[in-house]
Scaffold this motif. Sequence first.
Motif, PDB file in Angstrom:
ATOM      1  N   LEU A 225      39.512  46.552  36.829  1.00 42.53           N
ATOM      2  CA  LEU A 225      38.529  45.598  36.332  1.00 42.53           C
ATOM      3  C   LEU A 225      39.247  44.341  35.843  1.00 42.53           C
ATOM      4  N   TYR A 227      38.784  41.331  33.312  1.00 40.99           N
ATOM      5  CA  TYR A 227      38.000  40.904  32.150  1.00 40.99           C
ATOM      6  C   TYR A 227      38.286  39.439  31.845  1.00 40.99           C
ATOM      7  N   THR A 228      37.260  38.766  31.340  1.00 38.52           N
ATOM      8  CA  THR A 228      37.417  37.413  30.833  1.00 38.52           C
ATOM      9  C   THR A 228      36.428  37.208  29.693  1.00 38.52           C
ATOM     10  N   ALA A 238      33.126  41.519  32.675  1.00 41.76           N
ATOM     11  CA  ALA A 238      33.986  42.362  33.509  1.00 41.76           C
ATOM     12  C   ALA A 238      33.591  42.202  34.969  1.00 41.76           C
ATOM     13  N   HIS A 239      34.597  42.005  35.823  1.00 44.24           N
ATOM     14  CA  HIS A 239      34.376  41.878  37.266  1.00 44.24           C
ATOM     15  C   HIS A 239      35.096  43.014  37.976  1.00 44.24           C
ATOM     16  N   ASP A 240      34.390  43.700  38.856  1.00 44.28           N
ATOM     17  CA  ASP A 240      34.966  44.767  39.672  1.00 44.28           C
ATOM     18  C   ASP A 240      35.267  44.182  41.049  1.00 44.28           C
ATOM     19  N   THR A 246      29.755  41.932  38.857  1.00 41.90           N
ATOM     20  CA  THR A 246      30.135  41.299  37.599  1.00 41.90           C
ATOM     21  C   THR A 246      29.065  41.602  36.563  1.00 41.90           C
ATOM     22  N   VAL A 249      29.710  42.707  29.395  1.00 45.66           N
ATOM     23  CA  VAL A 249      29.961  43.927  28.644  1.00 45.66           C
ATOM     24  C   VAL A 249      29.424  43.819  27.231  1.00 45.66           C
ATOM     25  N   VAL A 262      42.574  44.099  26.502  1.00 45.58           N
ATOM     26  CA  VAL A 262      41.816  45.341  26.696  1.00 45.58           C
ATOM     27  C   VAL A 262      42.753  46.538  26.567  1.00 45.58           C
ATOM     28  N   PRO A 264      42.149  50.228  27.608  1.00 42.89           N
ATOM     29  CA  PRO A 264      41.167  51.135  28.223  1.00 42.89           C
ATOM     30  C   PRO A 264      41.235  52.556  27.677  1.00 42.89           C
ATOM     31  N   ALA A 269      38.059  46.415  23.619  1.00 46.23           N
ATOM     32  CA  ALA A 269      38.431  45.074  24.049  1.00 46.23           C
ATOM     33  C   ALA A 269      38.508  44.196  22.815  1.00 46.23           C
ATOM     34  N   LEU A 284      33.959  49.402  24.404  1.00 43.46           N
ATOM     35  CA  LEU A 284      33.642  49.171  25.802  1.00 43.46           C
ATOM     36  C   LEU A 284      32.525  50.060  26.315  1.00 43.46           C
TER      37      LEU A 284
END
Length: 369
Positions: A225, A227-228, A238-240, A246, A249, A262, A264, A269, A284
């Motif tokens: 993932l 994250y930004t 979160a972008h997969d 997208t 979160v 992050v 996990p 986060a 998360l």
Amino acid sequence: MSRLRRLSPLALAAALLGAGLVAPADSQAPAPANSHHVADSRGGRLSPQPTASGTPLPGELYQIGYSRRHRALWVTSTTHRPGPGRVPATSALYRLDPRTRAVEATIIPRTLGAGTPEERPEAGYGLAVDDRHDRLWVSATREEAVVVYHQVTGERVATIGGLGHARDIAIDQRRNRAYVSDPVNGTITTIDTRTLAVVGRLSDDPVPSFSPMSLALVEHRGRTLLYTVNLEDGALVAHDPRRGTTEVVSHTGGVRASGVAVDPRRGRAYVASQASADLRTVDLRTGAVIATVPASGSALNTAVDPVTGRVYTALFTSDAVLVTDAGTGARITEIATGPATHDVAVAAGRVWAVDQAAGGAHLWRLPAS
């Protein structure tokens, strides 16, 4: 052409003396130029305590990268001319030994517009290391580009333009992808790290007023993932890349959010925000903000050490690094560093920070907290 300069101890000393800084004459760890005590959560001073030790480097320091392949730190440095527009005056990428903090090599970006009033370096700001292809990716923000260099030779491999206000870069080495954020135009550009071709762009769907800042690429349990954080509304996004989806979160509430990290394994986060001057810890699984810790200044960038369970946040306007608990989000301390602390990184078993003190910037090695 970019140049890689490998400096002998005497040459390094001469180079730093020319910048008004004193360098060590041997290859041992330099004596700290500055050291500061750790402050407790009430603003007091604890003594005796470990101190942050600073190594002087020329220029205004922006970001830190680490090469596991070469066991080396990389730091970007750029200075600017006086007057409007902040036109770059000098720029360099420093390679340092994390054990001694000695400068091992320097890459000097090429000159653009030579012989004209617009003469300037192809200045570097953001930084990411691609050990798989032995390359450095550097955001030339003012040129709306990223520049790719070879780690060993220092040669410029390519300049990839048309990227807008290129800020942060994240590298997915396993999938041969680089991601570049552009908060001004609201995009994240995907680039193939083998061919150096642009292969995709993520924009404001489904995130309204998308303004992506820092990037954090996370692999966990077979899933990757990206994250930004959204500068406009503090959203954690979160972008997969594999699924092409997208999602938001968490609406963190951070004002002018800019930094993200992050963890996990802890399911957390961390979002650093400039205008609200705080660090927010997010669950998360639920998207809930479980802790908000006020800082003594604008929180710009953040990094997590999953081994020690500590989160480190660069405070740009208070010359310090905030330390919080990675699980609970609770405040632990602030560590004094240097003026305009800009970035933090966990690398080589240590925690590092850089500042932008005019005429006296430092790479800081932080104590264990």
